[in-house]
Every structure is written in C-alpha cells, then in structure tokens.
Scaffold this motif. Structure first.
Motif, short mmCIF file in Angstrom:
data_model
loop_
_atom_site.label_atom_id
_atom_site.label_comp_id
_atom_site.label_asym_id
_atom_site.label_seq_id
_atom_site.Cartn_x
_atom_site.Cartn_y
_atom_site.Cartn_z
N PRO A 261 0.78 -1.32 -0.05
CA PRO A 261 0.07 0.07 0.00
C PRO A 261 0.94 1.26 0.06
N SER A 262 2.18 0.92 0.33
CA SER A 262 2.96 2.47 0.57
C SER A 262 3.78 2.52 -0.75
N SER A 263 3.48 1.54 -1.77
CA SER A 263 4.39 1.94 -2.79
C SER A 263 3.88 3.09 -3.66
N GLU A 264 2.83 3.39 -3.56
CA GLU A 264 2.06 4.41 -4.68
C GLU A 264 2.92 5.80 -4.13
N GLY A 267 7.36 4.94 -3.83
CA GLY A 267 8.06 4.42 -4.58
C GLY A 267 8.83 3.30 -4.43
N HIS A 268 10.13 3.06 -5.25
CA HIS A 268 10.94 2.11 -5.07
C HIS A 268 12.02 2.49 -4.04
N VAL A 269 12.06 1.59 -3.09
CA VAL A 269 12.83 1.89 -1.64
C VAL A 269 14.13 1.26 -1.77
#
Length: 276
Positions: A261-264, A267-269
């Motif tokens: 859910p946090s990807s939006e 982004g790419h961590v």
C-alpha cells in the motif's frame, strides 16, 4: 466451549483470585476428559535426558520430590518445553564479589522470597536489577516494614528506576551503579557508576565515575530474571537451543520491495547497505 458463566454462575471480580481461577481451569480440561491428568507425573524433576542411538529412543530419568523415587523410562519423542524462565539468572560476577569480600548478609534471588518478611523487616536491603520483580518486591518490602531499599542496576531505565515516588520514601534508585566492593567489615557495599562500552558491547565500570557506600546492608536480592534450564539435557542436545543470533541480512543486488500500500507514495525504496 466452557465459559466463566458456565462455571461460576455469577458476576466475577475484575482481578480473579488464584484459587477460583485454578478451579475453573481444572474443571475446563477435565469436564470432557476426566482422565486428562492420569498420565501426568506431578512433583517430579527431570534429572537426565539422553538419546540412545542403538534403540533410537530417548532415555529420561526422573526423581519424585516427595517419595525420592528415581525412575528411568524410554520414549519415542521428547519435547523440551521448560520455557524461558526455567531457572534463576544470577550475575556470577556480583555473587562472586560478595562471597570473596566476605559479605555477612543474606543473598537471595527474587524467586526465593518464602520468608521475605524475615529478610527485610527493619533492615536495609539492596536490590540488584530494576525491572518488574524489583518494583513488586519493593512495594512488598515497604508493607513488611523494611527500613530502606537501594535499587542498583546496569542501565537504570527499568520500571523501578523510573518510579518517581515511593511510599514513605523508603526506596532509593541508585541509577547506573553496581557493587564493586564489600566494606564495613562485611556489612556494607560500595557501588560504582557504570557505562555501556559500544566497542566491547559490554557494561564497564567507570574509573572516574561516582561511588556510594551503602552501609549496614543485611540482605541482597537479585531481581535479575530467569534463563532457560537445559541442565537435564545431554550435551549433544544443547546446540539447537543456542544458535548464534543473526544480526545482518545480505540482500541480492537486484532486490526490490514487494508492492504494498505504501508503494504508490514511496516508490522504489532502496535497501540500506547494512540491515540489522
């Protein structure tokens, strides 16, 4: 299921007394299985567990506390379920210091308080450790008429050390201080300030730190918790209980975070070079 209402048939206090709770638990497990405890051996101490390679069996030796009868049996399976609190954990460095220094008072662990009133009434007492057992016993000591309790610990951030006020001001937390010397002809303790050395990953005594002399000490209580008890197990069985703790995780170069859910928003961590 078998609820409290089914058993007691009346409203219950917020804090259930031990005896009614025990009766409920015993009734719960035996109501549908009256012989549940028939194969349970109470008042027994497991003295030895070995693996018999020839017969592919576990050889278990037990001793009965009441009858002193010793029994050896074999089993196909053996489960060590003694938990994390199997035996008292006592810092041998401090215990040895007290013994070598000729401390004339009594030393006990927090689990050995059957005669606690005799140990503390009208006396000056030192607690080693400042977590929940120290807090509980400090309050109990006040009720039993202790003269003074000094609480010494490595870190000084336990529950007892954080308590800002005690009844009748009979409890004093000494912060990050531990005994370093027996004084007053065996009746007192000198405590010294300690600090955490990040290079050695240990607590060390501060040569330039503060010291205090605690005089007329008659009882030392180790409120230092417990540790697993595997003394009954054969040495060949110990490694599985003491695997080295893995402190680092090495990720492949092409590692990516699983979409979540946090990807939006994030982004790419990218992973840290060192993960602990």
């Amino acid at each position: 299921d078998y609820t409290y209402d089914d058993h007691f048939h009346q409203p219950l206090p917020v804090y259930m007394p031990r005896q009614p709770l025990l009766e409920y638990m015993l009734c719960r497990v035996t109501r549908n299985c009256p012989h549940f405890f028939d194969e349970v051996r109470f008042n027994a101490n497991v003295t030895s567990v070995k693996w018999d390679e020839g017969n592919s069996k576990f050889v278990v030796a037990t001793s009965n506390h009441e009858t002193k009868e010793e029994l050896t049996e074999t089993f196909d399976k053996c489960i060590w379920a003694a938990g994390q609190n199997g035996k008292p954990s006592i810092p041998m460095s401090i215990k040895g210091l007290l013994e070598r220094g000729g401390f004339k008072g009594k030393c006990i662990h927090s689990s050995e308080c059957e005669d606690f009133k005799t140990d503390v009434e009208g006396k000056r007492v030192v607690f080693i450790g400042d977590e929940y057992s120290a807090e509980d016993l400090a309050l109990q000591a006040i009720k039993l008429g202790v003269e003074k309790v000094f609480i010494c610990s490595r870190r000084g951030w336990g529950t007892a050390s954080y308590t800002s006020a005690w009844p009748m001001n009979k409890i004093e937390a000494c912060g990050c201080m531990l005994p370093t010397e027996v004084i007053q002809d065996g009746r007192g303790l000198r405590v010294t300030e300690i600090y955490y050395d990040f290079e050695t990953d240990k607590h060390e005594y501060d040569d330039e730190g503060d010291t205090r002399d605690l005089l007329d000490i008659e009882t030392v209580v180790f409120c230092t918790g417990y540790e697993p008890n595997t003394t009954m197990l054969d040495a060949s069985m110990h490694p599985s209980f003491y695997k080295p703790y893995k402190t680092e995780e090495v990720l492949p170069e092409n590692w990516t975070m699983t979409p979540n859910p946090s990807s939006e928003h994030l982004g790419h961590v990218l992973p840290s070079e060192e993960l602990y």
